[in-house]
Design a protein around this motif. Structure first.
Motif, PDB file in Angstrom:
ATOM      1  N   PHE A 251     -27.806  -5.868 -34.517  1.00  0.00           N
ATOM      2  CA  PHE A 251     -27.827  -6.082 -35.969  1.00  0.00           C
ATOM      3  C   PHE A 251     -26.440  -6.498 -36.453  1.00  0.00           C
ATOM      4  N   SER A 252     -25.405  -5.813 -35.981  1.00  0.00           N
ATOM      5  CA  SER A 252     -24.034  -6.137 -36.407  1.00  0.00           C
ATOM      6  C   SER A 252     -23.654  -7.556 -36.008  1.00  0.00           C
ATOM      7  N   THR A 253     -24.078  -7.962 -34.808  1.00  0.00           N
ATOM      8  CA  THR A 253     -23.793  -9.325 -34.364  1.00  0.00           C
ATOM      9  C   THR A 253     -24.456 -10.346 -35.273  1.00  0.00           C
ATOM     10  N   MET A 254     -25.732 -10.130 -35.597  1.00  0.00           N
ATOM     11  CA  MET A 254     -26.445 -11.066 -36.455  1.00  0.00           C
ATOM     12  C   MET A 254     -25.929 -11.013 -37.897  1.00  0.00           C
ATOM     13  N   GLU A 255     -25.442  -9.848 -38.302  1.00  0.00           N
ATOM     14  CA  GLU A 255     -24.856  -9.729 -39.636  1.00  0.00           C
ATOM     15  C   GLU A 255     -23.665 -10.669 -39.782  1.00  0.00           C
ATOM     16  N   GLY A 256     -22.931 -10.845 -38.676  1.00  0.00           N
ATOM     17  CA  GLY A 256     -21.788 -11.755 -38.695  1.00  0.00           C
ATOM     18  C   GLY A 256     -22.188 -13.212 -38.803  1.00  0.00           C
ATOM     19  N   CYS A 257     -23.453 -13.527 -38.559  1.00  0.00           N
ATOM     20  CA  CYS A 257     -23.950 -14.905 -38.658  1.00  0.00           C
ATOM     21  C   CYS A 257     -24.606 -15.183 -40.013  1.00  0.00           C
ATOM     22  N   ALA A 258     -24.745 -14.151 -40.836  1.00  0.00           N
ATOM     23  CA  ALA A 258     -25.523 -14.277 -42.072  1.00  0.00           C
ATOM     24  C   ALA A 258     -24.664 -14.667 -43.262  1.00  0.00           C
ATOM     25  N   MET A 259     -25.335 -15.251 -44.247  1.00  0.00           N
ATOM     26  CA  MET A 259     -24.705 -15.580 -45.523  1.00  0.00           C
ATOM     27  C   MET A 259     -25.090 -14.518 -46.542  1.00  0.00           C
ATOM     28  N   PHE A 260     -24.115 -14.065 -47.330  1.00  0.00           N
ATOM     29  CA  PHE A 260     -24.355 -13.030 -48.321  1.00  0.00           C
ATOM     30  C   PHE A 260     -23.846 -13.488 -49.692  1.00  0.00           C
ATOM     31  N   GLY A 261     -24.163 -12.678 -50.710  1.00  0.00           N
ATOM     32  CA  GLY A 261     -23.597 -12.891 -52.038  1.00  0.00           C
ATOM     33  C   GLY A 261     -23.961 -14.228 -52.651  1.00  0.00           C
ATOM     34  N   ALA A 262     -22.987 -14.820 -53.341  1.00  0.00           N
ATOM     35  CA  ALA A 262     -23.229 -16.064 -54.080  1.00  0.00           C
ATOM     36  C   ALA A 262     -23.638 -17.197 -53.150  1.00  0.00           C
ATOM     37  N   GLU A 263     -23.034 -17.262 -51.963  1.00  0.00           N
ATOM     38  CA  GLU A 263     -23.366 -18.319 -51.008  1.00  0.00           C
ATOM     39  C   GLU A 263     -24.835 -18.211 -50.605  1.00  0.00           C
ATOM     40  N   MET A 264     -25.281 -16.988 -50.353  1.00  0.00           N
ATOM     41  CA  MET A 264     -26.674 -16.767 -49.971  1.00  0.00           C
ATOM     42  C   MET A 264     -27.609 -17.115 -51.127  1.00  0.00           C
ATOM     43  N   ARG A 265     -27.254 -16.696 -52.331  1.00  0.00           N
ATOM     44  CA  ARG A 265     -28.117 -16.969 -53.486  1.00  0.00           C
ATOM     45  C   ARG A 265     -28.205 -18.464 -53.774  1.00  0.00           C
ATOM     46  N   ASN A 266     -27.115 -19.180 -53.577  1.00  0.00           N
ATOM     47  CA  ASN A 266     -27.155 -20.635 -53.766  1.00  0.00           C
ATOM     48  C   ASN A 266     -28.129 -21.284 -52.784  1.00  0.00           C
ATOM     49  N   LEU A 267     -28.117 -20.806 -51.543  1.00  0.00           N
ATOM     50  CA  LEU A 267     -29.026 -21.348 -50.539  1.00  0.00           C
ATOM     51  C   LEU A 267     -30.479 -21.032 -50.892  1.00  0.00           C
ATOM     52  N   LEU A 268     -30.735 -19.786 -51.313  1.00  0.00           N
ATOM     53  CA  LEU A 268     -32.090 -19.406 -51.693  1.00  0.00           C
ATOM     54  C   LEU A 268     -32.568 -20.196 -52.911  1.00  0.00           C
ATOM     55  N   GLU A 269     -31.689 -20.433 -53.865  1.00  0.00           N
ATOM     56  CA  GLU A 269     -32.066 -21.227 -55.039  1.00  0.00           C
ATOM     57  C   GLU A 269     -32.453 -22.644 -54.632  1.00  0.00           C
ATOM     58  N   GLN A 270     -31.737 -23.185 -53.661  1.00  0.00           N
ATOM     59  CA  GLN A 270     -32.063 -24.529 -53.165  1.00  0.00           C
ATOM     60  C   GLN A 270     -33.459 -24.527 -52.531  1.00  0.00           C
ATOM     61  N   TRP A 271     -33.759 -23.511 -51.729  1.00  0.00           N
ATOM     62  CA  TRP A 271     -35.082 -23.439 -51.087  1.00  0.00           C
ATOM     63  C   TRP A 271     -36.179 -23.211 -52.124  1.00  0.00           C
ATOM     64  N   SER A 272     -35.877 -22.398 -53.130  1.00  0.00           N
ATOM     65  CA  SER A 272     -36.862 -22.165 -54.186  1.00  0.00           C
ATOM     66  C   SER A 272     -37.173 -23.452 -54.927  1.00  0.00           C
ATOM     67  N   ASP A 273     -36.128 -24.222 -55.228  1.00  0.00           N
ATOM     68  CA  ASP A 273     -36.324 -25.514 -55.891  1.00  0.00           C
ATOM     69  C   ASP A 273     -37.129 -26.471 -55.009  1.00  0.00           C
ATOM     70  N   ASP A 274     -36.861 -26.432 -53.711  1.00  0.00           N
ATOM     71  CA  ASP A 274     -37.599 -27.294 -52.786  1.00  0.00           C
ATOM     72  C   ASP A 274     -39.094 -26.988 -52.837  1.00  0.00           C
ATOM     73  N   PHE A 275     -39.446 -25.704 -52.883  1.00  0.00           N
ATOM     74  CA  PHE A 275     -40.854 -25.327 -52.946  1.00  0.00           C
ATOM     75  C   PHE A 275     -41.476 -25.786 -54.277  1.00  0.00           C
ATOM     76  N   ARG A 276     -40.707 -25.655 -55.361  1.00  0.00           N
ATOM     77  CA  ARG A 276     -41.263 -26.030 -56.672  1.00  0.00           C
ATOM     78  C   ARG A 276     -41.493 -27.532 -56.773  1.00  0.00           C
ATOM     79  N   THR A 277     -40.621 -28.298 -56.157  1.00  0.00           N
ATOM     80  CA  THR A 277     -40.753 -29.758 -56.259  1.00  0.00           C
ATOM     81  C   THR A 277     -41.679 -30.345 -55.204  1.00  0.00           C
ATOM     82  N   SER A 278     -42.131 -29.499 -54.268  1.00  0.00           N
ATOM     83  CA  SER A 278     -42.997 -30.006 -53.206  1.00  0.00           C
ATOM     84  C   SER A 278     -44.449 -30.074 -53.642  1.00  0.00           C
ATOM     85  N   THR A 279     -44.756 -29.525 -54.829  1.00  0.00           N
ATOM     86  CA  THR A 279     -46.173 -29.523 -55.304  1.00  0.00           C
ATOM     87  C   THR A 279     -46.480 -30.774 -56.100  1.00  0.00           C
TER      88      THR A 279
END
Length: 279
Positions: A251-279
């Protein structure tokens, strides 16, 4: 060690009987063994009767007090590890009622304070919207309304600030289109919202760059004392400290590969927008 699920229910009693037999062969009373192990006599009695499961550390301590030879140490240590492993098959869980498993999980969450979730292929129920939960159960026959309600009620634990949660989701887990695109957008929005709670960390592991390891399973670590591993056919629970440590390290190793905080939220917002525009 090869795990055979049918053995897991038998191993605890076998371990208890083996320890009792070894004590008798050594010519020690329960009181004398307890003194050598710095344990209470009642604990030794509970272990030997199978009423109180012996941890691998307990077993090692007892075997050394009994001056067991190396071959006995190895074989009984393996039995102790098997005894500290539980298997719950999906078919058996279905027969008993999957809503009962939700109560078991709620009890475990209530008694634990620190949680590490590694989510490989889908979003866990604690983070899911009702529509996502319903879709995750669509392969089951019959009315699942009680099970869905139990899963949703468990989410209240997220707002207990005395508990700390870290969720690591692979990109596949976060984006797997289990529900229609507009609903997936709402599911991702929920991840963004929950990530702002003070006791929750959500990390996303994007499918870019080189990964140092390749975990094979979805797993949860409770308080560094228990690991549960989800498979297609059931749930494996490990209590051996060595097994727990391996999963904490992964888990600790994979935690070092993960994005957190604002960077993570920006990525999730991009994916959310992708889903909304795919319909």
């Amino acid at each position: 060690m090869t795990l055979h699920p049918e053995q897991l229910g038998q191993s605890k009693q076998e371990l208890a009987a083996t320890l009792k037999d070894l004590r008798k062969r050594a010519g020690l009373s329960g009181a004398r063994l307890a003194a050598r192990c710095n344990m209470s006599q009642s604990k030794i009695s509970r272990i030997e009767s199978g009423k109180s499961p012996a941890t691998p550390m307990d077993v090692e301590q007892i075997l050394r007090a009994l001056k067991a030879p190396p071959e006995i140490l190895a074989s009984v240590a393996e039995l102790a590890r098997l005894a500290s492993t539980d298997w719950q098959g999906l078919r058996a869980l279905r027969r008993k009622g999957l809503h009962r498993k939700q109560q078991e999980l709620a009890n475990l969450e209530s008694s634990s304070t620190e949680f590490r979730f590694f989510l490989l292929s889908m979003i866990t129920g604690l983070l899911s919207t009702p529509e996502y939960i319903k879709a995750s159960l669509s392969h089951l026959q019959g009315d699942q309304s009680q099970l869905i309600a139990r899963k949703l009620s468990r989410q209240e634990i997220l707002y207990d600030t005395d508990k700390k949660f870290t969720f690591l989701l692979s990109e596949m887990a976060a984006r797997w289109p289990l529900i229609p695109a507009p609903a997936m957008a709402m599911q991702i929005d929920r991840l963004i919202s929950l990530s702002r709670l003070p006791n929750i960390q959500i990390g996303i592991i994007p499918l870019t760059g080189l990964m140092p390891v390749a975990p094979m399973d979805t797993f949860t670590v409770y308080d560094r004392s228990l690991v549960t591993i989800e498979t297609t056919t059931g749930v494996l629970a490990l209590r051996d400290p060595k097994d727990v440590a391996i999963h904490v390290d992964t888990f600790s190793t994979m935690e070092g590969c993960a994005m957190f905080g604002a960077e993570m939220r920006n990525l999730l917002e991009q994916w959310s927008d992708d889903f909304r525009t795919s319909t």
